[in-house]
Design a protein around this motif. Structure first.
Motif, PDB file in Angstrom:
ATOM      1  N   ALA A 118       0.740  -1.214   0.029  1.00 47.82           N
ATOM      2  CA  ALA A 118       0.166   0.040  -0.013  1.00 47.82           C
ATOM      3  C   ALA A 118       0.917   1.303   0.082  1.00 47.82           C
ATOM      4  O   ALA A 118       1.549   1.772   1.038  1.00 47.82           O
ATOM      5  CB  ALA A 118      -0.977   0.122   1.331  1.00 47.82           C
ATOM      6  N   ILE A 123      -2.483   5.749  -0.975  1.00 53.55           N
ATOM      7  CA  ILE A 123      -3.523   5.159  -0.453  1.00 53.55           C
ATOM      8  C   ILE A 123      -3.776   5.796   0.916  1.00 53.55           C
ATOM      9  O   ILE A 123      -2.808   5.650   1.727  1.00 53.55           O
ATOM     10  CB  ILE A 123      -3.239   3.766  -0.118  1.00 53.55           C
ATOM     11  CG1 ILE A 123      -2.853   2.917  -1.562  1.00 53.55           C
ATOM     12  CG2 ILE A 123      -4.206   2.619   0.456  1.00 53.55           C
ATOM     13  CD1 ILE A 123      -3.941   2.976  -2.474  1.00 53.55           C
ATOM     14  N   TYR A 125      -4.303   5.204   4.270  1.00 59.64           N
ATOM     15  CA  TYR A 125      -4.298   4.192   5.430  1.00 59.64           C
ATOM     16  C   TYR A 125      -3.948   4.587   6.775  1.00 59.64           C
ATOM     17  O   TYR A 125      -3.355   5.782   7.074  1.00 59.64           O
ATOM     18  CB  TYR A 125      -3.310   3.108   5.014  1.00 59.64           C
ATOM     19  CG  TYR A 125      -2.041   3.354   4.970  1.00 59.64           C
ATOM     20  CD1 TYR A 125      -1.293   3.039   6.340  1.00 59.64           C
ATOM     21  CD2 TYR A 125      -1.117   3.242   3.749  1.00 59.64           C
ATOM     22  CE1 TYR A 125      -0.002   3.434   6.196  1.00 59.64           C
ATOM     23  CE2 TYR A 125       0.218   3.355   3.815  1.00 59.64           C
ATOM     24  CZ  TYR A 125       0.895   3.339   5.141  1.00 59.64           C
ATOM     25  OH  TYR A 125       2.181   3.405   5.406  1.00 59.64           O
ATOM     26  N   ILE A 209      -5.451  -4.573  -2.516  1.00 61.47           N
ATOM     27  CA  ILE A 209      -5.609  -3.010  -2.041  1.00 61.47           C
ATOM     28  C   ILE A 209      -6.572  -2.345  -2.451  1.00 61.47           C
ATOM     29  O   ILE A 209      -6.167  -1.892  -3.672  1.00 61.47           O
ATOM     30  CB  ILE A 209      -4.143  -2.531  -2.110  1.00 61.47           C
ATOM     31  CG1 ILE A 209      -3.081  -3.514  -1.242  1.00 61.47           C
ATOM     32  CG2 ILE A 209      -3.916  -1.141  -1.660  1.00 61.47           C
ATOM     33  CD1 ILE A 209      -1.748  -3.108  -1.501  1.00 61.47           C
ATOM     34  N   ASP A 211      -8.250   0.953  -3.893  1.00 55.28           N
ATOM     35  CA  ASP A 211      -7.967   2.436  -4.314  1.00 55.28           C
ATOM     36  C   ASP A 211      -8.666   3.438  -3.517  1.00 55.28           C
ATOM     37  O   ASP A 211      -9.556   2.980  -2.845  1.00 55.28           O
ATOM     38  CB  ASP A 211      -8.033   2.722  -5.816  1.00 55.28           C
ATOM     39  CG  ASP A 211      -9.395   2.738  -6.336  1.00 55.28           C
ATOM     40  OD1 ASP A 211     -10.200   2.958  -5.680  1.00 55.28           O
ATOM     41  OD2 ASP A 211      -9.558   2.753  -7.519  1.00 55.28           O
ATOM     42  N   ALA A 212      -8.336   4.761  -3.308  1.00 58.05           N
ATOM     43  CA  ALA A 212      -8.874   5.585  -2.685  1.00 58.05           C
ATOM     44  C   ALA A 212     -10.190   5.972  -2.855  1.00 58.05           C
ATOM     45  O   ALA A 212     -10.843   5.940  -1.754  1.00 58.05           O
ATOM     46  CB  ALA A 212      -7.964   6.830  -2.800  1.00 58.05           C
TER      47      ALA A 212
END
Length: 259
Positions: A118, A123, A125, A209, A211-212
């Motif tokens: 990530a 990203i 997070y 993972i 995406d945004a």
């Protein structure tokens, strides 16, 4: 005074370091929880996070990735030596930089491919110490809403990096930018005002993972569900009176306010 108000209105699930973890009263331990903390900035997963000392352009101090014989923040070979990128995109786009892993991975790529991890610059997070949240069932890939109570900005995030120390408030560079906070892993961060609402069991788990945009859509859905079916009395809106912009940010993020 604000902590006293929270004690009267909410259930204190636990304390991590010096940070109290709160839930709605009568909520199950595995329900959503929230806390207020400082903010620190994490570069892990970014292809340019770390490199040999003296390499220009690295995002963070190499000491935060470990040291010879004990590298925990970079990918190493079988002998324990850091692997340097070859400069050939997209697998290893930045020559001589090390490969920085995160706990959340994309299983479609091998360990020496930067796309497996990530990227902290892309990203949104957060990093959490999972050992302190076992009772909640929290897992890598779960979602959270992070609000900067000082300026009212917010971002939905994904739990993508694990840590051992009992400190909270560590977020990716991307998250820090979205929150309007100083985003330099070396010197950035804030000393208070970061409010995080975590939704255990909300993610799709390890191996992918999002995406945004996907994180934002899914996180907003979980926030709406929380306000519709868990917090019907709008208690969370009153949780942080010391941060007047918090309630507006919460509703802007999708929390349903009942008149």
């Amino acid at each position: 005074m604000s902590n006293l108000i929270r004690q009267q209105t909410f259930k204190r699930l636990s304390t991590v370091g010096t940070t109290h973890i709160w839930q709605l009263k009568a909520a199950l331990d595995a329900s959503a929880f929230f806390y207020e903390s400082a903010l620190s900035v994490d570069a892990d997963g970014a292809p340019k996070a770390y490199g040999p000392r003296g390499l220009p352009g690295t995002l963070d101090n190499l000491g935060n990735a470990g040291h010879p014989g004990n590298w925990w923040g970079i990918v190493t070979d079988k002998q324990g030596n850091p692997i340097q990128q070859n400069g050939i995109p997209p697998q290893q786009p930045y020559r001589d930089y090390y490969i920085s892993p995160t706990s959340l991975i994309n299983l479609g790529y091998v360990e020496t491919d930067v796309r497996r991890y990530a990227d902290a610059t892309v990203i949104p997070y957060l990093a959490l110490p999972p050992a302190y949240f076992r009772v909640t069932g929290l897992k890598i890939g779960d979602l959270a809403l992070v609000i900067n109570g000082i300026n009212g900005r917010y971002t939905f995030t994904i739990f993508a990096d694990s840590k051992n120390k009992p400190t909270l408030g560590e977020v990716s560079i991307c998250s820090a930018v979205a929150l309007g906070a100083p985003a330099d892993p070396r010197h950035g961060g804030l000393n208070k005002g970061i409010i995080t609402l975590v939704f255990p069991g909300s993610g799709i788990g390890q191996g992918c993972i999002p995406d945004a945009q996907a994180i934002n859509v899914a996180g907003r859905g979980h926030l709406k569900h929380f306000s519709n079916f868990r917090d019907k009395e709008n208690k969370l809106l009153t949780a942080f009176p010391e941060y007047p912009l918090f309630a507006k940010a919460l509703t802007d993020a999708g929390y349903i306010r009942r008149e």
